[in-house]
Write a protein that holds these residues in place. Structure first.
Motif, PDB file in Angstrom:
ATOM      1  N   GLY A 228       0.801  -1.212   0.000  1.00  0.00           N
ATOM      2  CA  GLY A 228       0.000   0.000   0.000  1.00  0.00           C
ATOM      3  C   GLY A 228       0.838   1.267   0.000  1.00  0.00           C
ATOM      4  O   GLY A 228       1.786   1.394   0.785  1.00  0.00           O
ATOM      5  N   ALA A 229       0.504   2.206  -0.870  1.00  0.00           N
ATOM      6  CA  ALA A 229       1.276   3.444  -0.998  1.00  0.00           C
ATOM      7  C   ALA A 229       1.182   4.327   0.244  1.00  0.00           C
ATOM      8  O   ALA A 229       2.045   5.172   0.475  1.00  0.00           O
ATOM      9  CB  ALA A 229       0.805   4.230  -2.214  1.00  0.00           C
ATOM     10  N   TYR A 230       0.135   4.140   1.063  1.00  0.00           N
ATOM     11  CA  TYR A 230      -0.062   4.987   2.243  1.00  0.00           C
ATOM     12  C   TYR A 230       0.381   4.299   3.534  1.00  0.00           C
ATOM     13  O   TYR A 230       0.174   4.825   4.625  1.00  0.00           O
ATOM     14  CB  TYR A 230      -1.534   5.399   2.344  1.00  0.00           C
ATOM     15  N   SER A 231       0.975   3.122   3.400  1.00  0.00           N
ATOM     16  CA  SER A 231       1.437   2.390   4.570  1.00  0.00           C
ATOM     17  C   SER A 231       2.499   3.179   5.330  1.00  0.00           C
ATOM     18  O   SER A 231       3.342   3.857   4.734  1.00  0.00           O
ATOM     19  CB  SER A 231       2.024   1.039   4.129  1.00  0.00           C
ATOM     20  N   LYS A 232       2.451   3.065   6.653  1.00  0.00           N
ATOM     21  CA  LYS A 232       3.493   3.658   7.490  1.00  0.00           C
ATOM     22  C   LYS A 232       4.714   2.743   7.579  1.00  0.00           C
ATOM     23  O   LYS A 232       5.729   3.109   8.162  1.00  0.00           O
ATOM     24  CB  LYS A 232       2.953   3.932   8.888  1.00  0.00           C
ATOM     25  N   ASN A 233       4.573   1.556   7.018  1.00  0.00           N
ATOM     26  CA  ASN A 233       5.635   0.546   7.121  1.00  0.00           C
ATOM     27  C   ASN A 233       6.047   0.051   5.737  1.00  0.00           C
ATOM     28  O   ASN A 233       6.201  -1.154   5.526  1.00  0.00           O
ATOM     29  CB  ASN A 233       5.155  -0.640   7.964  1.00  0.00           C
ATOM     30  N   VAL A 234       6.221   0.963   4.779  1.00  0.00           N
ATOM     31  CA  VAL A 234       6.492   0.566   3.400  1.00  0.00           C
ATOM     32  C   VAL A 234       7.726  -0.323   3.295  1.00  0.00           C
ATOM     33  O   VAL A 234       7.715  -1.354   2.610  1.00  0.00           O
ATOM     34  CB  VAL A 234       6.658   1.813   2.503  1.00  0.00           C
TER      35      VAL A 234
ATOM     36  N   TRP B 240       9.222  -2.281   5.551  1.00  0.00           N
ATOM     37  CA  TRP B 240       8.993  -3.615   6.101  1.00  0.00           C
ATOM     38  C   TRP B 240       7.984  -4.395   5.259  1.00  0.00           C
ATOM     39  O   TRP B 240       8.106  -5.604   5.089  1.00  0.00           O
ATOM     40  CB  TRP B 240       8.509  -3.506   7.551  1.00  0.00           C
ATOM     41  N   ALA B 241       6.990  -3.693   4.741  1.00  0.00           N
ATOM     42  CA  ALA B 241       6.000  -4.365   3.906  1.00  0.00           C
ATOM     43  C   ALA B 241       6.648  -4.944   2.654  1.00  0.00           C
ATOM     44  O   ALA B 241       6.305  -6.042   2.209  1.00  0.00           O
ATOM     45  CB  ALA B 241       4.879  -3.394   3.524  1.00  0.00           C
ATOM     46  N   LYS B 242       7.606  -4.215   2.089  1.00  0.00           N
ATOM     47  CA  LYS B 242       8.319  -4.746   0.919  1.00  0.00           C
ATOM     48  C   LYS B 242       9.144  -5.972   1.278  1.00  0.00           C
ATOM     49  O   LYS B 242       9.206  -6.947   0.516  1.00  0.00           O
ATOM     50  CB  LYS B 242       9.209  -3.656   0.308  1.00  0.00           C
TER      51      LYS B 242
END
Length: 428
Positions: free
Chosen positions: A316-322, A324-326
């Protein structure tokens, strides 16, 4: 839309932290393979973050709706999401997905990734998702039914031949023809199998200005197949409401010769798990009577285009955890993760090398693994458009019911309506 979505989400936004204060990466999954996906979430959690599963609805359309509402509201808790490949372009075009770049992007779509799966994650020359598992359809059938009909399954077969064979023996042909996405999958593959497309592939990324090409000889050939099945003795009683689950029981009926059926990769494991149970093969001999072959040809002599499906993992582009999400996205799509999904859930790998793993060869016939891999690599995708949802709905509205499809009028009417929808002259 964003305001409405924000109201919808007021009571459902998820905390960015777990009970122990560790950040949480929320992963929205579809219901397929929940057990293995849950295990992957635990395995891929780290000292820095935990991955928490959030379950989406069963329908691909409903999955899109829920995710679109969250992302339109710029929901920061939508970190990771399992996406039907047809929605990657729309979400990427809307700015809702964080692209993978550099070495990460190169690794996600290297030469080991099957062509059909790799193409689904690309938009505007960027990589917007990680291929996790790939899906395709083959022709499932009872060997005894095909043999009784004199149909040589060692050679490519056409839809006409399959319908005639089933009709001649009192069997049926199982498809997905309810008014939903599965019906568009069938229509699209029939059209591509005749050498055409719903939209011109060279213009499809132009969005509303894409050239509509469904009214063609290929469109008419596709409509002729649907018309023939609907008018034949091989049509199942629930043809107009059929989906992936409804035709499974017709393969092993209480009496009768069974069916030919086009469906996804989960079918084999489904019948193995139902061995000796209602709806499944009565014994090992009945299981061995289950055959599989390449998706039928629309036009004899023209190679079929099996459907391409599966799941891609987007961030998600609005994630606060970009970041870690990747990392999580890469972890849940490794070859090891893909092998577990294949063996445990019947969800096939997007990477060619995984098909050679010993665990897969022990779980599935070697020739079936090769058929799946070849079908994914050479199959046909649905239109890759930012307006795919509207395209799909427009096609459904003019091709349903299958009992009313007419080669002389349905492609023409659907082309006009689709042009009007894309240009804003008509509403769905």
């Amino acid at each position: 839309m964003a305001a409405a979505a924000a109201l919808t989400l007021t009571g459902t936004l998820l905390s960015a932290c777990g009970s122990d204060g560790k950040p949480v990466v929320n992963w929205y999954i579809n219901p397929d393979g929940q057990a293995t996906l849950g295990a992957l979430a635990k395995k891929c959690s780290t000292d820095d973050y935990d991955i928490k599963i959030q379950l989406l609805p069963a329908s691909a359309t409903d999955q899109r709706t829920q995710l679109a509402r969250r992302l339109a509201a710029k929901d920061s808790s939508t970190d990771l999401m399992s996406l039907d490949p047809v929605f990657v372009a729309e979400f990427a075009n809307a700015g809702w997905l964080e692209p993978f770049e550099g070495a990460d992007a190169d690794a996600l779509v290297d030469d080991d990734v099957l062509a059909g799966a790799a193409e689904t994650v690309k938009w505007d020359d960027k990589i917007f998702a990680a291929p996790q598992w790939a899906n395709t359809q083959v022709l499932w059938y009872r060997k005894s039914l095909a043999e009784a009909a004199g149909l040589d399954m060692t050679q490519p077969v056409t839809w006409d031949q399959v319908i005639d064979a089933a009709s001649s023996q009192g069997g049926t042909v199982g498809v997905q023809a309810n008014r939903y996405e599965g019906y568009v999958v069938w229509i699209n593959s029939l059209i591509q199998g005749a050498g055409g497309n719903i939209l011109d592939p060279d213009t499809v990324e132009e969005g509303r200005d894409a050239k509509v090409t469904i009214d063609s000889d290929a469109g008419k050939a596709a409509a002729a197949v649907i018309e023939k099945l609907a008018d034949s003795k091989a049509a199942q009683p629930d043809l107009t409401t059929s989906n992936e689950g409804t035709s499974l029981g017709a393969m092993y009926p209480a009496d009768g010769p069974g069916e030919f059926m086009t469906s996804w990769t989960f079918v084999y494991k489904n019948y193995v798990d139902l061995l000796g149970k209602p709806g499944g093969p009565a014994d090992e001999a009945a299981l061995k009577d289950l055959g599989f072959a390449r998706y039928p040809e629309t036009v004899q002599g023209e190679e079929s285009k099996p459907p391409i499906g599966g799941i891609d993992i987007g961030v998600g582009a609005y994630s606060k955890n970009v970041g870690w999400a990747k990392e999580a996205a890469k972890c849940v799509t490794t070859p090891e993760a893909q092998a577990e999904l294949a063996v445990n859930e019947g969800l096939m790998p997007s990477r060619a090398s995984v098909y050679d793993e010993k665990a897969l060869s022990e779980a599935y016939p070697t020739e079936l693994l090769k058929l799946w891999r070849d079908s994914i690599d050479s199959g046909g995708p649905r239109p890759k458009s930012a307006f795919y949802s509207q395209i799909s709905s427009a096609v459904q509205s003019r091709w349903h019911s299958p009992t009313q499809v007419d080669p002389d009028s349905t492609p023409e009417k659907s082309a006009k309506f689709l042009r009007d929808v894309l240009s804003g002259k008509a509403l769905l």
